[in-house]
Design a protein around this motif. Sequence first.
Motif, PDB file in Angstrom:
ATOM      1  N   ILE A  20       0.979  -1.217   0.037  1.00 50.59           N
ATOM      2  CA  ILE A  20       0.124  -0.008  -0.133  1.00 50.59           C
ATOM      3  C   ILE A  20       0.869   1.266   0.121  1.00 50.59           C
ATOM      4  CG2 ILE A  20      -1.880   1.190   1.221  1.00 50.59           C
ATOM      5  CD1 ILE A  20      -2.592  -1.276   2.456  1.00 50.59           C
ATOM      6  N   LEU A  21       0.920   1.810  -1.067  1.00 52.12           N
ATOM      7  CA  LEU A  21       1.774   3.138  -1.121  1.00 52.12           C
ATOM      8  C   LEU A  21       1.174   4.332  -1.336  1.00 52.12           C
ATOM      9  CD1 LEU A  21       5.013   3.680  -2.247  1.00 52.12           C
ATOM     10  CD2 LEU A  21       3.996   4.032  -4.577  1.00 52.12           C
ATOM     11  N   ALA A  22       1.655   5.505  -0.348  1.00 52.40           N
ATOM     12  CA  ALA A  22       1.429   6.640  -0.096  1.00 52.40           C
ATOM     13  C   ALA A  22       2.434   7.338  -1.053  1.00 52.40           C
ATOM     14  CB  ALA A  22       1.115   7.215   1.198  1.00 52.40           C
ATOM     15  N   GLN A  23       1.992   8.184  -2.090  1.00 51.50           N
ATOM     16  CA  GLN A  23       3.031   8.919  -2.973  1.00 51.50           C
ATOM     17  C   GLN A  23       2.678  10.468  -2.838  1.00 51.50           C
ATOM     18  OE1 GLN A  23       3.803   8.948  -7.161  1.00 51.50           O
ATOM     19  NE2 GLN A  23       1.643   8.415  -7.837  1.00 51.50           N
ATOM     20  N   ASP A  24       3.648  11.305  -2.953  1.00 56.24           N
ATOM     21  CA  ASP A  24       3.146  12.879  -2.904  1.00 56.24           C
ATOM     22  C   ASP A  24       2.962  13.110  -4.087  1.00 56.24           C
ATOM     23  OD1 ASP A  24       5.575  13.195  -4.261  1.00 56.24           O
ATOM     24  OD2 ASP A  24       6.415  14.089  -2.545  1.00 56.24           O
ATOM     25  N   GLU A  25       2.805  14.607  -4.345  1.00 50.69           N
ATOM     26  CA  GLU A  25       2.271  15.078  -5.750  1.00 50.69           C
ATOM     27  C   GLU A  25       3.277  15.016  -6.719  1.00 50.69           C
ATOM     28  OE1 GLU A  25       2.787  16.670  -2.828  1.00 50.69           O
ATOM     29  OE2 GLU A  25       4.189  17.951  -3.535  1.00 50.69           O
ATOM     30  N   VAL A  26       4.418  14.945  -6.453  1.00 48.06           N
ATOM     31  CA  VAL A  26       5.540  14.973  -7.397  1.00 48.06           C
ATOM     32  C   VAL A  26       5.456  13.939  -8.525  1.00 48.06           C
ATOM     33  CG1 VAL A  26       8.069  14.938  -7.767  1.00 48.06           C
ATOM     34  CG2 VAL A  26       7.089  16.210  -5.995  1.00 48.06           C
ATOM     35  N   GLY A  27       5.224  12.519  -8.045  1.00 46.71           N
ATOM     36  CA  GLY A  27       4.963  11.539  -9.029  1.00 46.71           C
ATOM     37  C   GLY A  27       6.353  11.083  -9.411  1.00 46.71           C
ATOM     38  N   GLY A  28       6.238   9.716  -9.758  1.00 52.98           N
ATOM     39  CA  GLY A  28       7.435   9.143 -10.311  1.00 52.98           C
ATOM     40  C   GLY A  28       7.385   7.471 -10.648  1.00 52.98           C
ATOM     41  N   ILE A  29       6.658   6.922  -9.821  1.00 51.90           N
ATOM     42  CA  ILE A  29       6.304   5.707  -9.891  1.00 51.90           C
ATOM     43  C   ILE A  29       5.814   5.128 -11.486  1.00 51.90           C
ATOM     44  CG2 ILE A  29       4.142   5.557  -8.691  1.00 51.90           C
ATOM     45  CD1 ILE A  29       4.995   2.653  -7.666  1.00 51.90           C
ATOM     46  N   GLN A  30       6.581   4.182 -11.880  1.00 56.79           N
ATOM     47  CA  GLN A  30       6.142   3.653 -13.178  1.00 56.79           C
ATOM     48  C   GLN A  30       6.088   2.148 -13.170  1.00 56.79           C
ATOM     49  OE1 GLN A  30       9.511   4.987 -15.571  1.00 56.79           O
ATOM     50  NE2 GLN A  30       8.277   6.787 -16.146  1.00 56.79           N
ATOM     51  N   VAL A  31       4.752   1.769 -13.854  1.00 52.87           N
ATOM     52  CA  VAL A  31       4.432   0.605 -13.622  1.00 52.87           C
ATOM     53  C   VAL A  31       4.456  -0.065 -15.045  1.00 52.87           C
ATOM     54  CG1 VAL A  31       2.493  -1.084 -13.477  1.00 52.87           C
ATOM     55  CG2 VAL A  31       2.729   0.754 -12.009  1.00 52.87           C
ATOM     56  N   LYS A  32       5.002  -1.249 -15.314  1.00 47.62           N
ATOM     57  CA  LYS A  32       5.130  -2.014 -16.582  1.00 47.62           C
ATOM     58  C   LYS A  32       3.740  -2.614 -17.119  1.00 47.62           C
ATOM     59  CE  LYS A  32       8.459  -4.740 -19.192  1.00 47.62           C
ATOM     60  NZ  LYS A  32       9.615  -5.600 -18.874  1.00 47.62           N
ATOM     61  N   ARG A  33       3.384  -2.014 -18.109  1.00 46.35           N
ATOM     62  CA  ARG A  33       1.920  -2.431 -18.569  1.00 46.35           C
ATOM     63  C   ARG A  33       1.946  -3.905 -19.086  1.00 46.35           C
ATOM     64  NH1 ARG A  33      -1.158   2.206 -21.814  1.00 46.35           N
ATOM     65  NH2 ARG A  33       0.658   1.678 -23.646  1.00 46.35           N
ATOM     66  N   LYS A  34       0.970  -4.779 -18.461  1.00 47.27           N
ATOM     67  CA  LYS A  34       1.210  -6.080 -19.045  1.00 47.27           C
ATOM     68  C   LYS A  34       1.127  -6.355 -20.367  1.00 47.27           C
ATOM     69  CE  LYS A  34      -0.289  -9.237 -16.340  1.00 47.27           C
ATOM     70  NZ  LYS A  34      -1.250 -10.213 -15.181  1.00 47.27           N
ATOM     71  N   THR A  35       0.236  -5.369 -21.057  1.00 47.05           N
ATOM     72  CA  THR A  35      -0.114  -5.498 -22.381  1.00 47.05           C
ATOM     73  C   THR A  35       0.900  -5.419 -23.334  1.00 47.05           C
ATOM     74  OG1 THR A  35      -1.093  -3.345 -22.487  1.00 47.05           O
ATOM     75  CG2 THR A  35      -2.589  -5.042 -22.097  1.00 47.05           C
ATOM     76  N   ASP A  36       1.697  -4.397 -23.076  1.00 46.10           N
ATOM     77  CA  ASP A  36       2.753  -3.917 -24.021  1.00 46.10           C
ATOM     78  C   ASP A  36       4.255  -3.817 -23.459  1.00 46.10           C
ATOM     79  OD1 ASP A  36       2.172  -1.758 -22.820  1.00 46.10           O
ATOM     80  OD2 ASP A  36       1.653  -0.618 -24.751  1.00 46.10           O
ATOM     81  N   GLY A  37       4.481  -3.963 -22.351  1.00 37.16           N
ATOM     82  CA  GLY A  37       5.653  -3.612 -21.587  1.00 37.16           C
ATOM     83  C   GLY A  37       6.048  -2.283 -21.630  1.00 37.16           C
ATOM     84  N   GLU A  38       5.006  -1.490 -21.697  1.00 38.07           N
ATOM     85  CA  GLU A  38       5.477   0.115 -21.758  1.00 38.07           C
ATOM     86  C   GLU A  38       5.556   0.617 -20.323  1.00 38.07           C
ATOM     87  OE1 GLU A  38       6.419   2.648 -23.562  1.00 38.07           O
ATOM     88  OE2 GLU A  38       6.199   1.854 -25.572  1.00 38.07           O
ATOM     89  N   TRP A  39       6.298   1.551 -19.991  1.00 39.64           N
ATOM     90  CA  TRP A  39       6.186   1.985 -18.403  1.00 39.64           C
ATOM     91  C   TRP A  39       5.271   3.184 -18.447  1.00 39.64           C
ATOM     92  CZ3 TRP A  39       8.576  -0.432 -14.669  1.00 39.64           C
ATOM     93  CH2 TRP A  39       9.602  -1.450 -15.107  1.00 39.64           C
ATOM     94  N   ILE A  40       4.246   3.176 -17.465  1.00 39.87           N
ATOM     95  CA  ILE A  40       3.178   3.846 -17.362  1.00 39.87           C
ATOM     96  C   ILE A  40       3.320   4.735 -15.842  1.00 39.87           C
ATOM     97  CG2 ILE A  40       0.711   4.130 -17.275  1.00 39.87           C
ATOM     98  CD1 ILE A  40       1.701   3.000 -19.828  1.00 39.87           C
ATOM     99  N   LEU A  41       3.439   5.964 -16.296  1.00 38.43           N
ATOM    100  CA  LEU A  41       3.488   6.590 -14.989  1.00 38.43           C
ATOM    101  C   LEU A  41       2.096   6.842 -14.052  1.00 38.43           C
ATOM    102  CD1 LEU A  41       5.509   8.873 -13.558  1.00 38.43           C
ATOM    103  CD2 LEU A  41       3.849  10.534 -14.265  1.00 38.43           C
ATOM    104  N   VAL A  42       2.097   6.488 -12.807  1.00 32.88           N
ATOM    105  CA  VAL A  42       0.907   6.544 -11.911  1.00 32.88           C
ATOM    106  C   VAL A  42       0.631   7.777 -11.603  1.00 32.88           C
ATOM    107  CG1 VAL A  42      -0.342   5.518 -10.068  1.00 32.88           C
ATOM    108  CG2 VAL A  42       1.199   4.153 -11.194  1.00 32.88           C
ATOM    109  N   LYS A  43      -0.349   8.616 -11.863  1.00 30.89           N
ATOM    110  CA  LYS A  43      -0.743   9.666 -11.620  1.00 30.89           C
ATOM    111  C   LYS A  43      -0.901  10.069 -10.353  1.00 30.89           C
ATOM    112  CE  LYS A  43      -3.826  13.290 -13.520  1.00 30.89           C
ATOM    113  NZ  LYS A  43      -5.324  13.238 -13.490  1.00 30.89           N
ATOM    114  N   PRO A  44      -0.252  10.953  -9.665  1.00 31.96           N
ATOM    115  CA  PRO A  44      -0.432  11.348  -8.199  1.00 31.96           C
ATOM    116  C   PRO A  44      -2.146  11.697  -8.229  1.00 31.96           C
ATOM    117  CG  PRO A  44       1.639  12.148  -8.944  1.00 31.96           C
ATOM    118  CD  PRO A  44       0.856  11.972 -10.012  1.00 31.96           C
ATOM    119  N   THR A  45      -2.753  11.130  -7.075  1.00 33.25           N
ATOM    120  CA  THR A  45      -4.074  11.215  -6.840  1.00 33.25           C
ATOM    121  C   THR A  45      -4.240  11.639  -5.393  1.00 33.25           C
ATOM    122  OG1 THR A  45      -4.739   9.749  -8.813  1.00 33.25           O
ATOM    123  CG2 THR A  45      -6.644  10.424  -7.128  1.00 33.25           C
ATOM    124  N   PRO A  46      -4.617  12.984  -5.290  1.00 33.04           N
ATOM    125  CA  PRO A  46      -4.896  13.374  -3.706  1.00 33.04           C
ATOM    126  C   PRO A  46      -5.590  12.277  -2.873  1.00 33.04           C
ATOM    127  CG  PRO A  46      -5.509  15.280  -5.307  1.00 33.04           C
ATOM    128  CD  PRO A  46      -5.390  14.018  -6.136  1.00 33.04           C
TER     129      PRO A  46
END
Length: 337
Positions: free
Chosen positions: A215-241
């Motif tokens: 369970i991750l709390a990230q601040d408003e800066v953002g930076g975590i990227q997830v490898k999308r299963k469908t195509d292997g692209e790195w997707i930024l997880v948008k900071p959401t308040p």
Amino acid sequence: MGEVDPAFIQALEHRPKPGQTIKAKGIPLIDLSPALESNSRAALEILAAEIGDACENWGFFQVINHGVPLEARQKIDLVSREFFALPKAEKRKVSRDEVNPTGYYDTEHTKNVRDWKEVFDVTVQVPTVIHDPDDKEMKEMINQEACEEYAAEMQKLAFNLLELIALSLGLKKDRLNGFFKDQTTFIRLNYYPPCPIPDLALGVGRHKDAGALTILAQDEVGGIQVKRKTDGEWILVKPTPDAYIINVGDIIQVWSNEKYQSVEHRVKVNSEKERFSIPFFFNPAFYTMVEPLEELVNEQNPSKYKAYSWGKFLSTRKLSNYKKLDVENIQIHHFKN
Ligand code: OGA
Ligand code: NI
């Protein structure tokens, strides 16, 4: 590049693409209020199915209306910001080492490349956070009460999610709860300082979380990227308040016999802004033997893993995080049938 230690430099194929930020429209945002407010079995089943889809398709999702008071998060966030603002020499006085799992360090390696981050690990034992009672220095630098309060809130959320995941797998709601009786859960305070070489280094190199659930709390800066299963692209997880990012770890991958997979993620750093994040790693008891759940295997879908000891896995992993090793880290694929 001047004085940057070459230990931070990622191999060419693992470097973040400069400038590119694919925003994760696709990462599901799930409203947990039915789990907290409704006694209706049907509403719970709908929510469980939504979570099941997210686990299967992404391995990651964000939750809102999760029941964690914003105040608890703000308090631990402040503790973290105050701690990391201290001079390095002060922080090093409360260093984590092979014997004391609680404390500071700034030399973690992921897959043998150094991470651009500083960390403070807080061990959680139900019902409280443990600091060595004699450790005065530690107490002065990190407010234990804020950590305890946050840990207690995270426990509630973690069990709610665990039960929804169990339901989504067609199991009894409390099927997985027993594994967490003597849990090895911990909270990590992450600090990513501004980085002069953000296109060559990473805050955390690509990895999968080894435990059950994060369970991750990230601040408003953002930076975590997830490898999308469908195509292997790195997707930024948008900071959401006030949202939390949830991901299934290797243990759920094994329990579910790979219906749900632990997905690779990494942290991009940037040259201007510092970033803070707080993962809560929800892990079972040290003595847990991890293997596919018997309800989820049969002749058509035979068990994909041999049982392995979580405690042994964890201690082997931790040793390798302290230094650069020549061998590959311990991985669940080593236990594949
Ligand atoms: C981790 C991790 C992500 C982040 O610590 O395992 O993936 O955003 N952190 O800090
Ligand atoms: Ni992670």
